[in-house]
Design a protein around this motif. Structure first.
Motif, PDB file in Angstrom:
ATOM      1  N   GLU A 144       0.752  -1.132  -0.298  1.00 45.64           N
ATOM      2  CA  GLU A 144       0.006  -0.213   0.051  1.00 45.64           C
ATOM      3  C   GLU A 144       0.618   1.217   0.046  1.00 45.64           C
ATOM      4  N   ALA A 145       0.514   2.109  -0.747  1.00 42.84           N
ATOM      5  CA  ALA A 145       1.162   3.626  -0.812  1.00 42.84           C
ATOM      6  C   ALA A 145       0.245   4.562   0.014  1.00 42.84           C
ATOM      7  N   ARG A 146       0.721   5.065   0.929  1.00 42.15           N
ATOM      8  CA  ARG A 146      -0.195   6.107   1.895  1.00 42.15           C
ATOM      9  C   ARG A 146       0.242   7.581   1.726  1.00 42.15           C
ATOM     10  N   TYR A 147      -0.896   8.400   1.606  1.00 42.54           N
ATOM     11  CA  TYR A 147      -0.564   9.824   1.784  1.00 42.54           C
ATOM     12  C   TYR A 147      -1.194  10.547   2.947  1.00 42.54           C
ATOM     13  N   TRP A 148      -0.308  11.061   3.867  1.00 43.84           N
ATOM     14  CA  TRP A 148      -0.683  11.427   4.965  1.00 43.84           C
ATOM     15  C   TRP A 148      -0.880  13.067   4.932  1.00 43.84           C
ATOM     16  N   LEU A 149      -2.081  13.443   5.558  1.00 41.70           N
ATOM     17  CA  LEU A 149      -2.565  14.750   5.250  1.00 41.70           C
ATOM     18  C   LEU A 149      -1.904  15.813   6.207  1.00 41.70           C
ATOM     19  N   CYS A 150      -1.357  15.287   7.434  1.00 35.13           N
ATOM     20  CA  CYS A 150      -0.495  15.944   8.313  1.00 35.13           C
ATOM     21  C   CYS A 150       1.044  15.705   8.274  1.00 35.13           C
ATOM     22  N   SER A 151       1.163  14.632   8.940  1.00 33.86           N
ATOM     23  CA  SER A 151       2.658  14.068   8.686  1.00 33.86           C
ATOM     24  C   SER A 151       2.582  12.665   8.917  1.00 33.86           C
ATOM     25  N   PRO A 152       3.730  11.976   8.202  1.00 33.10           N
ATOM     26  CA  PRO A 152       3.628  10.559   8.173  1.00 33.10           C
ATOM     27  C   PRO A 152       3.355   9.909   9.746  1.00 33.10           C
ATOM     28  N   PHE A 153       2.869   9.131   9.682  1.00 33.28           N
ATOM     29  CA  PHE A 153       2.497   8.041  10.909  1.00 33.28           C
ATOM     30  C   PHE A 153       1.488   8.674  11.898  1.00 33.28           C
ATOM     31  N   ALA A 154       1.089   9.788  11.797  1.00 37.04           N
ATOM     32  CA  ALA A 154       0.144  10.359  12.692  1.00 37.04           C
ATOM     33  C   ALA A 154      -1.031  11.231  11.885  1.00 37.04           C
ATOM     34  N   GLY A 155      -2.339  10.798  12.487  1.00 31.69           N
ATOM     35  CA  GLY A 155      -3.569  11.621  11.827  1.00 31.69           C
ATOM     36  C   GLY A 155      -4.071  10.939  10.890  1.00 31.69           C
ATOM     37  N   HIS A 156      -4.688  11.739  10.064  1.00 30.93           N
ATOM     38  CA  HIS A 156      -5.416  10.941   8.681  1.00 30.93           C
ATOM     39  C   HIS A 156      -4.691  10.632   7.585  1.00 30.93           C
ATOM     40  N   PHE A 157      -5.050   9.810   6.745  1.00 32.34           N
ATOM     41  CA  PHE A 157      -4.201   9.210   5.700  1.00 32.34           C
ATOM     42  C   PHE A 157      -5.156   8.473   4.747  1.00 32.34           C
ATOM     43  N   PHE A 158      -4.611   8.578   3.259  1.00 32.89           N
ATOM     44  CA  PHE A 158      -5.535   8.043   2.270  1.00 32.89           C
ATOM     45  C   PHE A 158      -4.449   6.881   1.627  1.00 32.89           C
TER      46      PHE A 158
END
Length: 193
Positions: A79-93
């Motif tokens: 899986e490739a993930r895009y984090w809305l704030c910073s990697p490994f914390a908060g929301h991601f798609f």
């Protein structure tokens, strides 16, 4: 031939993640929901740059239970993930793919999913692509976190169908394209920094 493809996929994924470990963040995780199906599983995730991370998860269920109930499978999901704030914390798609080889039958799935599994046994392969949404919560101490993710996508499965879950004769082979859940995870994560 299938084993060679699986080995090649694992070698390439391992090489990819080994080269990426030098990044500042790397996590190891396990999905508690997946364990509820008696499936041992492990995932690795690494920062790729900016707000992007890459994850690779593997699950393997070799068990047959009473009344020949089984969800035997091996599954690999990058899986490739895009984090809305910073990697490994908060929301991601996320955007992910799945490959699974399975042998399942005599199982009643929740929400009426795959209802024919209760009366038949299926053995085959599944490939799928999907999209997901998730959220990660850091726990005190900066090394542990909890993450939740759900995903949906399209899968193509080619399988042999057998009369009953226990001893039935093969009744045919089929290939199907299905809209399906591709991810359901509540994961415990250890962050390596």
């Amino acid at each position: 031939m299938k084993n060679n493809k699986l080995r090649l996929a694992l070698v390439l994924a391992t090489a990819f993640f080994t080269n990426s470990i030098s990044a500042q963040n790397f996590t190891i995780k396990t999905n508690a929901l997946y364990w509820s199906t008696a499936t041992p599983n492990l995932a690795m995730e690494t920062k790729m740059g900016g707000k992007w991370t890459a994850e690779l998860s593997v699950g393997w269920n070799p068990f047959t239970f009473s009344n020949n109930k089984k969800l035997k499978h091996i599954a690999i999901q990058p899986e490739a993930r895009y984090w809305l704030c910073s990697p490994f914390a908060g929301h991601f798609f996320g955007v992910h793919a799945i490959y699974s080889h399975y042998n399942a039958g005599n199982v009643k799935m929740p929400l009426g999913l795959f209802s024919k599994l209760k009366d038949s046994r299926f053995q085959g392969d599944l490939g799928a692509i999907g999209i997901g949404y998730g959220y990660s919560w850091m726990l005190p101490g900066n090394h542990w976190s909890i993450e939740a993710e759900v995903g949906v996508g399209v899968g193509v499965t080619k399988y042999d169908k057998y009369e009953c879950a226990t001893c039935g004769s093969k009744v045919g082979s089929e290939t199907k394209t299905i809209l399906m859940p591709t991810k359901a995870a509540i994961s415990l994560i250890y962050n390596i920094k």
